[in-house]
Design a protein around this motif. Structure first.
Motif, PDB file in Angstrom:
ATOM      1  N   TYR A   1      -4.885  -2.382  -2.187  1.00 55.67           N
ATOM      2  CA  TYR A   1      -3.635  -1.203  -1.621  1.00 55.67           C
ATOM      3  C   TYR A   1      -4.239   0.144  -1.627  1.00 55.67           C
ATOM      4  CZ  TYR A   1      -0.872  -5.524  -2.945  1.00 55.67           C
ATOM      5  OH  TYR A   1      -0.375  -6.637  -3.136  1.00 55.67           O
ATOM      6  N   THR A   2      -4.661   0.586  -2.653  1.00 55.58           N
ATOM      7  CA  THR A   2      -5.080   2.032  -2.487  1.00 55.58           C
ATOM      8  C   THR A   2      -6.558   2.157  -2.793  1.00 55.58           C
ATOM      9  OG1 THR A   2      -4.326   2.141  -4.938  1.00 55.58           O
ATOM     10  CG2 THR A   2      -2.856   3.141  -3.364  1.00 55.58           C
ATOM     11  N   ARG A   3      -7.221   1.319  -3.825  1.00 51.90           N
ATOM     12  CA  ARG A   3      -8.665   1.702  -3.819  1.00 51.90           C
ATOM     13  C   ARG A   3      -9.432   0.267  -4.053  1.00 51.90           C
ATOM     14  NH1 ARG A   3      -6.514   3.362  -8.556  1.00 51.90           N
ATOM     15  NH2 ARG A   3      -5.903   5.186  -7.459  1.00 51.90           N
TER      16      ARG A   3
ATOM     17  N   ASP B   1      -1.069  -1.009   3.424  1.00 50.26           N
ATOM     18  CA  ASP B   1       0.156  -0.389   3.169  1.00 50.26           C
ATOM     19  C   ASP B   1       1.486  -1.446   3.350  1.00 50.26           C
ATOM     20  OD1 ASP B   1      -1.223   2.042   2.968  1.00 50.26           O
ATOM     21  OD2 ASP B   1      -0.421   2.678   4.904  1.00 50.26           O
TER      22      ASP B   1
ATOM     23  N   GLN C   1       1.519  -3.707  -0.052  1.00 49.69           N
ATOM     24  CA  GLN C   1       1.780  -2.730  -1.080  1.00 49.69           C
ATOM     25  C   GLN C   1       3.284  -2.749  -1.107  1.00 49.69           C
ATOM     26  OE1 GLN C   1       0.377   1.275  -1.668  1.00 49.69           O
ATOM     27  NE2 GLN C   1       0.285   0.773  -3.843  1.00 49.69           N
TER      28      GLN C   1
END
Ligand SMILES: Cc1ncc(COP(=O)(O)O)c(C=O)c1O
Length: 420
Positions: free
Chosen positions: A230-232, A317, A320
């Protein structure tokens, strides 16, 4: 004339309809059923524009339409090079570009690669070490081939229990079964079903324990969800990169079905061992002598022109947001207060829930039936274990349903949990 059924081979006799098909039928049979079971992707975000543009661009290419002809058994050379280039971004030590591309095979989904890998290594009665919990379609495939799945021991937090693995390997040696051990398999990034990622020290520890036991087995690392963070990204390097795994025959598998156009069904792998690769390719030749060439040509174009990376950013995105909708509604409705536990995933498509030990959530349980009656369906966790399956775990998939439906499904689920 009365019809006579054929006599089936041992593989034919073992073959039974996959459980996921049963769950999907249940979902379709009841109008209004909200399915948290199938690990499908989000329909509305499938990359229609990118595929349209790639298709038009292919169809208007001057010259012969080679992309509508059979391709090579191993996969389009440029696609393999592009996939190798991508791998080198995360695992720069995995090899030289040209060599890596020559060790790449493109398959009809990574599911086909899993089948090829196992089929050329194992006979019925052999054993494969699997993560705990593991990808249940893989487990069903092993059962279908008459192969025993033996769980890699874990502690109560789900972490690999290396001392217990050492003991397990010693006991297999003592009983004479170690010679039947043919491979080790794990889903190491945002796993299906647990969403857990294998920390690098655990991955290295597995190699050390196997080597110490004199079992330098083929390893299959299933990285189907590695790019769906999702982010890293999860920082652990793959078995192709880690020095601890050097010397082991290594097959690293990934897929474009979760990250791009699911229905194109393009998966791929990189194999460190030439002999293993050659055997898989020989059997692939028997299966289909090449994956859909047109689908490969589309993937080649979208990876090359950046549309693939754009799509990847979108779906990261999106998933998530979907994960949060399900996770937060379960929390808000009070599932944790009822004694259920789960981790918030950092990638992938699944929530992995543990019910209180006394609650049976298995396929034929009263809880499962109550969920079906309430219009929500999930994957019973016991399907995801090679052995000693607990009966109080649940996999929820959030890829398919829109946000509002995910919230409603969560409310229905918690209501059943409260009253069962
Ligand atoms: C862990 C894992 N591996 C492999 C696959 C196979 O995917 P595909 O054949 O679509 O590439 C899946 C599909 O759900 C999966 O969850």
């Amino acid at each position: 004339m009365p019809t006579t059924s054929p006599t089936f081979s041992s593989t034919g006799q073992r073959a039974s309809s996959p459980t996921i098909a049963r769950l999907m039928t249940m979902a379709l049979e009841k109008p209004g059923m909200l399915s948290l079971s199938a690990g499908f992707t989000d329909n509305l975000s499938l990359p229609v524009e990118a595929v349209r543009e790639a298709t038009l661009s292919l169809l208007s290419r001057p010259g012969e339409p080679e992309y509508l002809q059979y391709g090579t058994n191993q996969g389009r050379p440029l696609l393999r090079e592009l996939l190798a280039r991508r791998l080198l971004r995360t695992d720069p030590g995995a090899g030289e570009l040209a060599d890596l591309a020559s060790r790449c095979l493109v398959t009809n989904g990574s599911q086909q690669a899993l089948y090829l890998a196992v089929q050329v290594l194992c006979d019925a009665g052999d054993i494969i070490l699997v993560d705990r919990p593991s990808y249940f379609v893989f487990l069903e495939m092993l059962a279908g081939l008459g192969i025993r799945a033996l769980s890699i021991p874990t502690d109560s937090n789900g972490a690999t229990d290396l001392p217990a693995l050492t003991k397990l390997l010693a006991s297999l040696k003592a009983s004479g079964e170690a010679s039947r051990l043919k491979a080790i398999y794990f889903v190491s990034y945002f796993s299906n079903p647990s969403s857990r990622s294998l920390p690098e020290d655990e991955k290295c520890g597995l190699a050390r324990v196997l080597r110490d036991a004199g079992l330098v087995l083929p390893v299959i690392e299933d990285a189907a969800y590695r790019e769906l963070y999702y982010t890293r990204p999860h920082p652990a390097r793959s078995v192709l990169e880690l020095p601890e795994w050097e010397g082991f025959p290594r097959l690293y598998l990934a897929t474009l079905t979760k990250t791009f156009a699911t229905g194109l069904k393009i998966g791929y792998g990189f194999c460190s061992d030439r002999a293993w690769l050659a055997k898989m390719l020989a059997v692939k030749g028997h299966h289909d002598f090449g994956s859909c060439h047109f689908a490969q040509a589309i993937c080649e174009l979208v990876i090359g022109n950046g549309a693939f990376d754009t799509q990847l950013r979108r779906v990261r995105d999106l998933y998530q947001a979907k994960m949060l909708a399900l996770h937060r509604t379960l929390e808000r409705e009070g599932l944790r207060d009822l004694g259920w536990t789960w981790e918030e995933p950092a990638g992938g498509l699944y929530l992995w829930l543990k019910a209180p030990a006394s609650l049976d959530t298995s396929m034929d349980s009263a809880f499962c039936k109550a969920c079906l009656d309430a219009g929500v369906i999930y994957v019973p966790g016991e399907l995801c274990f090679g052995d000693n399956a607990p009966r109080n775990q649940v996999r929820l998939s959030f890829g398919v349903l829109p946000l509002k439906d995910l919230e409603e499904a969560a409310r229905r689920f918690v209501k059943v949990a409260r009253h069962t």
